[in-house]
Design an enzyme around this catalytic site. Sequence first.
Site, PDB file in Angstrom:
ATOM      1  N   PRO A 132      -5.154   1.943  -6.777  1.00 22.64           N
ATOM      2  CA  PRO A 132      -3.873   1.924  -6.057  1.00 22.64           C
ATOM      3  C   PRO A 132      -3.531   0.507  -5.618  1.00 22.64           C
ATOM      4  O   PRO A 132      -4.409  -0.294  -5.299  1.00 22.64           O
ATOM      5  CB  PRO A 132      -4.146   2.824  -4.839  1.00 22.64           C
ATOM      6  CG  PRO A 132      -5.345   3.629  -5.201  1.00 22.64           C
ATOM      7  CD  PRO A 132      -6.169   2.776  -6.101  1.00 22.64           C
ATOM      8  N   LYS A 133      -2.230   0.201  -5.615  1.00 22.17           N
ATOM      9  CA  LYS A 133      -1.729  -1.085  -5.099  1.00 22.17           C
ATOM     10  C   LYS A 133      -1.175  -0.835  -3.716  1.00 22.17           C
ATOM     11  O   LYS A 133      -0.200  -0.112  -3.538  1.00 22.17           O
ATOM     12  CB  LYS A 133      -0.643  -1.648  -6.018  1.00 22.17           C
ATOM     13  CG  LYS A 133       0.086  -2.876  -5.472  1.00 22.17           C
ATOM     14  CD  LYS A 133      -0.842  -4.069  -5.372  1.00 22.17           C
ATOM     15  CE  LYS A 133      -0.061  -5.295  -4.863  1.00 22.17           C
ATOM     16  NZ  LYS A 133       0.272  -5.192  -3.419  1.00 22.17           N
ATOM     17  N   TRP A 134      -1.815  -1.428  -2.699  1.00 18.77           N
ATOM     18  CA  TRP A 134      -1.483  -1.149  -1.298  1.00 18.77           C
ATOM     19  C   TRP A 134      -0.421  -2.108  -0.772  1.00 18.77           C
ATOM     20  O   TRP A 134      -0.333  -3.255  -1.206  1.00 18.77           O
ATOM     21  CB  TRP A 134      -2.744  -1.257  -0.443  1.00 18.77           C
ATOM     22  CG  TRP A 134      -3.879  -0.454  -0.976  1.00 18.77           C
ATOM     23  CD1 TRP A 134      -4.907  -0.899  -1.761  1.00 18.77           C
ATOM     24  CD2 TRP A 134      -4.081   0.952  -0.818  1.00 18.77           C
ATOM     25  NE1 TRP A 134      -5.740   0.138  -2.094  1.00 18.77           N
ATOM     26  CE2 TRP A 134      -5.259   1.289  -1.530  1.00 18.77           C
ATOM     27  CE3 TRP A 134      -3.388   1.954  -0.143  1.00 18.77           C
ATOM     28  CZ2 TRP A 134      -5.757   2.585  -1.575  1.00 18.77           C
ATOM     29  CZ3 TRP A 134      -3.884   3.250  -0.193  1.00 18.77           C
ATOM     30  CH2 TRP A 134      -5.060   3.551  -0.896  1.00 18.77           C
ATOM     31  N   GLU A 140       2.351   0.950  -3.292  1.00 22.15           N
ATOM     32  CA  GLU A 140       3.362   0.218  -4.042  1.00 22.15           C
ATOM     33  C   GLU A 140       3.297   0.470  -5.542  1.00 22.15           C
ATOM     34  O   GLU A 140       4.273   0.219  -6.246  1.00 22.15           O
ATOM     35  CB  GLU A 140       3.204  -1.282  -3.796  1.00 22.15           C
ATOM     36  CG  GLU A 140       3.597  -1.721  -2.407  1.00 22.15           C
ATOM     37  CD  GLU A 140       3.651  -3.225  -2.294  1.00 22.15           C
ATOM     38  OE1 GLU A 140       4.610  -3.726  -1.692  1.00 22.15           O
ATOM     39  OE2 GLU A 140       2.748  -3.908  -2.805  1.00 22.15           O
TER      40      GLU A 140
END
Length: 325
Positions: A27-29, A177
């Site tokens: 995941p892109k935080w 994101e």
Amino acid sequence: MTWTLPQPMLTAPVTSPDLPPGAAGEPKWDGYRAQLAHYPGGRVLLRSRQGTDMTTAFPEVREAALAQLPEDTGLDGELVVWESGRLAFERLQQRLARRRGAGAIAAAQTWPAHLVVFDLVRLEGTDLTPRPYSDRRAALEDLFASQGLTAPFTLCPSTTDPATARAWLEWTAAGLEGLCFKRLSEPYRGGARAWAKYKVRATEDAIVGAVTGPPAAPRTLLLGRYDGAGVLRYTGRTTSLARAVTRSLEGVLLPTTGGHSWAGRTFTASWGSRDVLDVTLVDPQLVVEVSVDVARDAAGRWRHPVGLHRTRPDLSAESVPPFGA
């Protein structure tokens, strides 16, 4: 101190959310990129992607590093603050504004941060950067298990299953994101844009309430939506307009002739910036469709500049969804 943290390994944008063969997805935080070092002798350094020392601004992370991490160890990850069911990027900015002493301690109690760890660059004196991602990931998982790492440390999920990676995109409402893709065989190459990043984007409608540059040839558009009280609320600003788009707007944007919700208001160049923009208010009638990502601030405004997709002269301002929708 006998070693330094490598430069952060960076991402390059991709347009597909599909997990490439031979890669892992993460995941892109929506947070601050941060690297953490616990040096021999008990010194801790928490630094930003640009190299800014953030250690005193996040005392809970420093104390956790001293208590939980082996000495001579370096981590890479993302600082996040969770609030009211979402990742609150603006709280991180407030944390940095109170970076020392009692203010930092009080902010840590009010808005505690987590370090979502996705890489291990050094372990008890051994440089892991030449090793492939798959080896570093295995060592990182073992570190969490063997040391029993707990909050504020959080292990970032990682998968080689395309369906699992796709399912993570459902977390966007909470502040995810997008996705990062990392080749399993690749070493940690500091400063290189060798990881891939897919950012979730959508198109939404908004009303043009002001412009930078002259209305006949605007450079950017300031956008808004009406709230329940009929007040035009600012939602964000476009990136610089292409020349062909600027020409197409000639005569379309008219200066405001009556009361405007933004009269007397100042606007800054970007979220958190102090640089005041020179804007001209326009009659809030033109609807535009813009390409946006999922990052929003606490007020519901788009936190990043948005791209103009097309004008919508066929729509009325009243047809645009209300502010906050």
